[in-house]
Design a protein around this motif. Structure first.
Motif, PDB file in Angstrom:
ATOM      1  N   GLU A   1     -52.230   2.393  -4.406  1.00 60.98           N
ATOM      2  CA  GLU A   1     -51.492   1.623  -5.399  1.00 60.98           C
ATOM      3  C   GLU A   1     -51.040   0.325  -4.742  1.00 60.98           C
ATOM      4  O   GLU A   1     -50.718   0.307  -3.557  1.00 60.98           O
ATOM      5  CB  GLU A   1     -50.239   2.360  -5.890  1.00 60.98           C
ATOM      6  CG  GLU A   1     -50.505   3.702  -6.536  1.00 60.98           C
ATOM      7  CD  GLU A   1     -50.477   4.846  -5.524  1.00 60.98           C
ATOM      8  OE1 GLU A   1     -50.007   4.618  -4.385  1.00 60.98           O
ATOM      9  OE2 GLU A   1     -50.933   5.955  -5.861  1.00 60.98           O
TER      10      GLU A   1
ATOM     11  N   VAL B   1     -48.800  -5.435  -8.714  1.00 58.18           N
ATOM     12  CA  VAL B   1     -49.718  -6.318  -9.444  1.00 58.18           C
ATOM     13  C   VAL B   1     -49.570  -7.783  -9.011  1.00 58.18           C
ATOM     14  O   VAL B   1     -50.472  -8.582  -9.237  1.00 58.18           O
ATOM     15  CB  VAL B   1     -49.544  -6.190 -10.978  1.00 58.18           C
ATOM     16  CG1 VAL B   1     -49.904  -4.777 -11.442  1.00 58.18           C
ATOM     17  CG2 VAL B   1     -48.128  -6.556 -11.417  1.00 58.18           C
TER      18      VAL B   1
ATOM     19  N   ILE C   1     -60.082  -2.379  -9.290  1.00 54.65           N
ATOM     20  CA  ILE C   1     -58.910  -1.958 -10.064  1.00 54.65           C
ATOM     21  C   ILE C   1     -59.365  -0.932 -11.094  1.00 54.65           C
ATOM     22  O   ILE C   1     -60.260  -1.215 -11.890  1.00 54.65           O
ATOM     23  CB  ILE C   1     -58.254  -3.166 -10.757  1.00 54.65           C
ATOM     24  CG1 ILE C   1     -57.698  -4.121  -9.696  1.00 54.65           C
ATOM     25  CG2 ILE C   1     -57.159  -2.703 -11.730  1.00 54.65           C
ATOM     26  CD1 ILE C   1     -57.157  -5.438 -10.251  1.00 54.65           C
TER      27      ILE C   1
ATOM     28  N   ARG D   1     -56.890   1.244 -12.873  1.00 56.31           N
ATOM     29  CA  ARG D   1     -55.896   1.305 -13.956  1.00 56.31           C
ATOM     30  C   ARG D   1     -54.594   0.690 -13.489  1.00 56.31           C
ATOM     31  O   ARG D   1     -54.451   0.356 -12.308  1.00 56.31           O
ATOM     32  CB  ARG D   1     -55.684   2.739 -14.445  1.00 56.31           C
ATOM     33  CG  ARG D   1     -55.114   3.677 -13.422  1.00 56.31           C
ATOM     34  CD  ARG D   1     -55.295   5.145 -13.841  1.00 56.31           C
ATOM     35  NE  ARG D   1     -54.856   6.027 -12.765  1.00 56.31           N
ATOM     36  CZ  ARG D   1     -53.637   6.570 -12.689  1.00 56.31           C
ATOM     37  NH1 ARG D   1     -52.733   6.325 -13.604  1.00 56.31           N
ATOM     38  NH2 ARG D   1     -53.329   7.350 -11.664  1.00 56.31           N
ATOM     39  N   THR D   2     -53.654   0.580 -14.434  1.00 56.15           N
ATOM     40  CA  THR D   2     -52.323   0.050 -14.136  1.00 56.15           C
ATOM     41  C   THR D   2     -51.311   1.152 -14.398  1.00 56.15           C
ATOM     42  O   THR D   2     -51.434   1.877 -15.383  1.00 56.15           O
ATOM     43  CB  THR D   2     -52.013  -1.145 -15.059  1.00 56.15           C
ATOM     44  OG1 THR D   2     -53.027  -2.132 -14.882  1.00 56.15           O
ATOM     45  CG2 THR D   2     -50.652  -1.760 -14.747  1.00 56.15           C
TER      46      THR D   2
ATOM     47  N   TYR E   1     -51.295  -1.616  -9.679  1.00 57.57           N
ATOM     48  CA  TYR E   1     -52.699  -1.336  -9.922  1.00 57.57           C
ATOM     49  C   TYR E   1     -53.084  -0.160  -9.044  1.00 57.57           C
ATOM     50  O   TYR E   1     -52.665  -0.088  -7.880  1.00 57.57           O
ATOM     51  CB  TYR E   1     -53.595  -2.509  -9.494  1.00 57.57           C
ATOM     52  CG  TYR E   1     -53.509  -3.732 -10.352  1.00 57.57           C
ATOM     53  CD1 TYR E   1     -53.578  -3.658 -11.744  1.00 57.57           C
ATOM     54  CD2 TYR E   1     -53.404  -5.004  -9.762  1.00 57.57           C
ATOM     55  CE1 TYR E   1     -53.517  -4.811 -12.519  1.00 57.57           C
ATOM     56  CE2 TYR E   1     -53.348  -6.150 -10.531  1.00 57.57           C
ATOM     57  CZ  TYR E   1     -53.394  -6.052 -11.905  1.00 57.57           C
ATOM     58  OH  TYR E   1     -53.328  -7.195 -12.661  1.00 57.57           O
TER      59      TYR E   1
END
Ligand code: ACO
Ligand code: ZN
Length: 160
Positions: free
Chosen positions: A119, A122, A138, A140-141, A153
């Motif tokens: 992670e 962002v 990337i 997902r967020t 991200y």
């Protein structure tokens, strides 16, 4: 005199204070000494330090987890999770982060991980650029992942 390149090696418990210091200087996410030692005891192959003339330049520490592949690798797979990586401000843009990640990715393969993930904030452009350069994508967020509310991200890479 020629400048000697830094040394990459596995973390040893004697490094603990120096590595915790890099973590405090470079990142808002800090951990107890137990957390560092526990990761080292469980996954020594993916806890790497960079050192030059007795000074620590940077580190990476990781954890191997089991989960569903989100990369079409089928069923449950082992994943290498980059928990924390940092390089001291005065040692940046010399390839140290790239070198410690590449060594940790080899360690993940030693543990039979099929993919790597992490992670990242962002807004953390240096780190996102670094991971993209190493072919992380990337995936997902996660909204509000960090304790100050910032989004993360999740970035992922297949290990071959
Ligand atoms: N701006 C743009 N691109 C960058 C930057 C930057 N400031 N820093 C690195 N990159 C990219 C470049 O593509 C660079 O290649 P180049 O120098 O040939 O252009 C490539 O990454 C490799 O850079 P390195 O020299 O290996 O990276 P460095 O040793 O400077 O460390 C790091 C990068 C770890 C992000 C460092 O800036 C740092 O410690 N930042 C603070 C801590 C941090 O954010 N850690 C990551 C948090 S997320 C997590 O831990 C999972
Ligand atoms: Zn994480």
């Amino acid at each position: 005199m020629e400048s000697s390149p830094y040394e990459l090696r596995k973390f040893v418990p004697n490094d603990l204070q120096g590595i915790m210091q890099i973590n405090r200087v470079c990142l808002p996410e800090n951990y107890t000494d137990f957390f560092f030692i526990d990761l080292h005891q469980r996954f020594p192959e993916t806890f790497i330090v960079a050192e030059e003339k007795g000074k620590f330049l940077g580190y990476i520490m990781c954890r191997i987890e089991v989960g569903l592949s989100n990369m079409g690798l089928g069923g449950l797979v082992r994943k290498g999770h980059v928990v924390s990586i940092a390089v001291m401000p005065q040692a940046r843009r010399r390839g140290v982060a790239q070198a410690v990640i590449n060594k940790a990715l080899e360690g993940m393969k030693y543990y039979k991980a099929k993919q790597a993930f992490l992670e990242v904030r962002v807004t953390n452009e240096p780190a996102i650029s670094l991971y993209k350069k190493l072919c992380f994508e990337i995936s997902r967020t996660i909204n509000g992942y960090y304790s100050d509310g910032e989004d993360a991200y999740v970035m992922t890479k297949k290990l071959s």
